[in-house]
Write a protein that holds these residues in place. Structure first.
Motif, PDB file in Angstrom:
ATOM      1  N   PHE A  57      18.846 -37.833  66.914  1.00  0.00           N
ATOM      2  CA  PHE A  57      19.217 -39.183  67.333  1.00  0.00           C
ATOM      3  C   PHE A  57      19.205 -39.267  68.859  1.00  0.00           C
ATOM      4  CE2 PHE A  57      21.404 -38.335  63.308  1.00  0.00           C
ATOM      5  CZ  PHE A  57      20.987 -39.423  62.539  1.00  0.00           C
TER       6      PHE A  57
ATOM      7  N   ARG B  35      16.788 -42.328  64.696  1.00  0.00           N
ATOM      8  CA  ARG B  35      17.318 -43.591  65.218  1.00  0.00           C
ATOM      9  C   ARG B  35      17.544 -43.479  66.717  1.00  0.00           C
ATOM     10  NH1 ARG B  35      21.921 -46.736  62.087  1.00  0.00           N
ATOM     11  NH2 ARG B  35      20.001 -47.509  61.105  1.00  0.00           N
TER      12      ARG B  35
ATOM     13  N   PHE C 215      11.200 -44.123  63.705  1.00  0.00           N
ATOM     14  CA  PHE C 215      12.649 -44.289  63.863  1.00  0.00           C
ATOM     15  C   PHE C 215      12.965 -45.774  63.961  1.00  0.00           C
ATOM     16  CE2 PHE C 215      10.819 -43.730  68.098  1.00  0.00           C
ATOM     17  CZ  PHE C 215      11.303 -44.844  68.775  1.00  0.00           C
ATOM     18  N   ASP C 216      14.227 -46.122  63.701  1.00  0.00           N
ATOM     19  CA  ASP C 216      14.654 -47.498  63.908  1.00  0.00           C
ATOM     20  C   ASP C 216      15.535 -47.585  65.152  1.00  0.00           C
ATOM     21  OD1 ASP C 216      17.213 -46.638  63.089  1.00  0.00           O
ATOM     22  OD2 ASP C 216      16.897 -47.284  61.030  1.00  0.00           O
TER      23      ASP C 216
ATOM     24  N   LYS D 148      23.049 -44.160  59.572  1.00  0.00           N
ATOM     25  CA  LYS D 148      22.112 -45.050  58.886  1.00  0.00           C
ATOM     26  C   LYS D 148      22.656 -45.577  57.565  1.00  0.00           C
ATOM     27  CE  LYS D 148      17.696 -43.798  59.107  1.00  0.00           C
ATOM     28  NZ  LYS D 148      16.996 -44.726  60.039  1.00  0.00           N
TER      29      LYS D 148
ATOM     30  N   GLY E  57      18.998 -50.398  60.350  1.00  0.00           N
ATOM     31  CA  GLY E  57      18.135 -50.439  61.513  1.00  0.00           C
ATOM     32  C   GLY E  57      17.862 -51.871  61.941  1.00  0.00           C
TER      33      GLY E  57
END
Length: 351
Positions: free
Chosen positions: A82, A130, A196-197, A260, A265
């Motif tokens: 992350f 993320r 990734f978001d 998550k 997201g």
């Protein structure tokens, strides 16, 4: 030695007020962290902080001298799960302006480019799940007569001449946040297949003891100046930011945003206390008087009403829901900031 299976978070801004507290809460929540730093002196403060001591084995460090150059985070993101991008230029609210300032160099480029560079580096690390980016409530405003500003109600940008010729640092700061927020919107649209978001967190005016501050001057730098002004009777001309939020609440919001399962997201989470309304600063005065009567009586504290402050309101429903509790109130903020001030002032008096 057994392998460490904790998720690894890259953290920018960890040598600052919000970033450091977020780092501590992330470690307490069971993450490992890789701290981005620019100077050895600032990193030394982090390593020496009491809250960090139990987690030294869960810390790594990445030297990034300039966060705005292309590829700045390419090495730092290697192997991370992350990315918490909290670092951004801030301003001193006591600055009245007057001199000619290069806002492009001071605010616009660092805020905008630092964000774009972080996302570009994240694309190069397939392990990242993320990216959480710190924005600000100053980037949004209520739309179409609504009573609340939502997390996606981004302010329009003024023309280039206006952006260049602000005389007050706060105005340039606001639009640096607007630029960065809009840049993330554009990036998300341009990268629909990113692995990734992205989640954004929009803090209000943060109040809470800064553990890294080593004297009263350092403790008053940045947003804590709000509570300091009230407690010490510093009546400054013009309105000052309200929309207060307690430091631990906004730091916790960042940590929860990594999850998550709790936060989808693309979400943007606003953190402002008192149901998104904050308070006028005069409301802080009786709290200071009640919590610290002896210090007020002997003149160490001189709380005084008369500080102007605008009244705005924000939609914090989603944030409160994912946190599972309401935000802290004035008493918690005042106790945190003023107790640290008194402790530091006592140390300075015995030095």
């Amino acid at each position: 030695m057994a392998p460490n299976n904790k998720s690894l978070v890259l953290v920018t801004g960890a040598t600052g007020h919000l970033g450091f507290r977020t780092l501590v809460l992330a470690l307490q929540a069971g993450y490992r962290a890789r701290v981005v730093y620019r100077s050895e002196s600032s990193l030394a403060k982090v390593k020496g902080a009491a809250s960090i001591k139990p987690f030294i084995d869960d810390l790594e460090y990445a030297h990034v001298p300039d966060m705005t150059v292309d590829g700045a985070f390419d090495k730092a993101v290697k192997g991370v799960d992350f990315f918490l991008h909290i670092a951004s230029p801030i301003f001193d609210t006591s600055e009245a302006g007057g001199e000619v300032r290069d806002w492009q160099k001071e605010f616009y480029h660092p805020a905008l480019q630092g964000t774009v560079v972080a996302l570009a580096s994240a694309l190069k690390e397939p392990n990242i799940k993320r990216v959480v980016i710190t924005s600000s409530v100053v980037a949004v405003e209520a739309k179409n007569g609504a009573s609340l500003a939502g997390p996606n109600d981004v302010k329009p940008l003024p023309d280039k001449e206006t952006l260049t010729n602000f005389t007050v640092p706060a105005h340039a700061y606001v639009y640096s946040k607007v630029m960065a927020h809009r840049a993330v919107d554009d990036w998300i649209k341009e990268h629909p297949k990113a692995h990734f978001d992205v989640v954004r967190v929009l803090p209000g005016y943060i109040q809470g003891a800064n553990e890294l501050a080593q004297n009263t001057k350092e403790a008053a730098v940045g947003s804590n100046e709000g509570t300091f002004n009230v407690a010490l009777g510093n009546l400054l001309s013009g309105p000052k930011p309200t929309a207060q939020i307690y430091l631990d609440d906004i730091a916790e919001t960042h940590v929860v945003a990594l999850d998550k399962q709790k936060v989808d997201g693309g979400k943007a989470l606003i953190s402002v206390a008192n149901d998104g309304k904050g308070w006028v600063w005069d409301d802080f005065v009786p709290v200071v008087e009640r919590l610290f009567p002896d210090e007020v009586k002997n003149g160490i504290l001189k709380p005084h009403k008369g500080q102007e402050g605008g009244e705005v309101a924000f939609d914090v429903y989603e944030t409160v829901k994912v946190l599972g509790h309401d935000f802290a109130g004035i008493e918690t903020m005042v106790r945190s900031v003023v107790e640290q001030y008194l402790r530091l002032k006592g140390n300075e008096g015995t030095a």
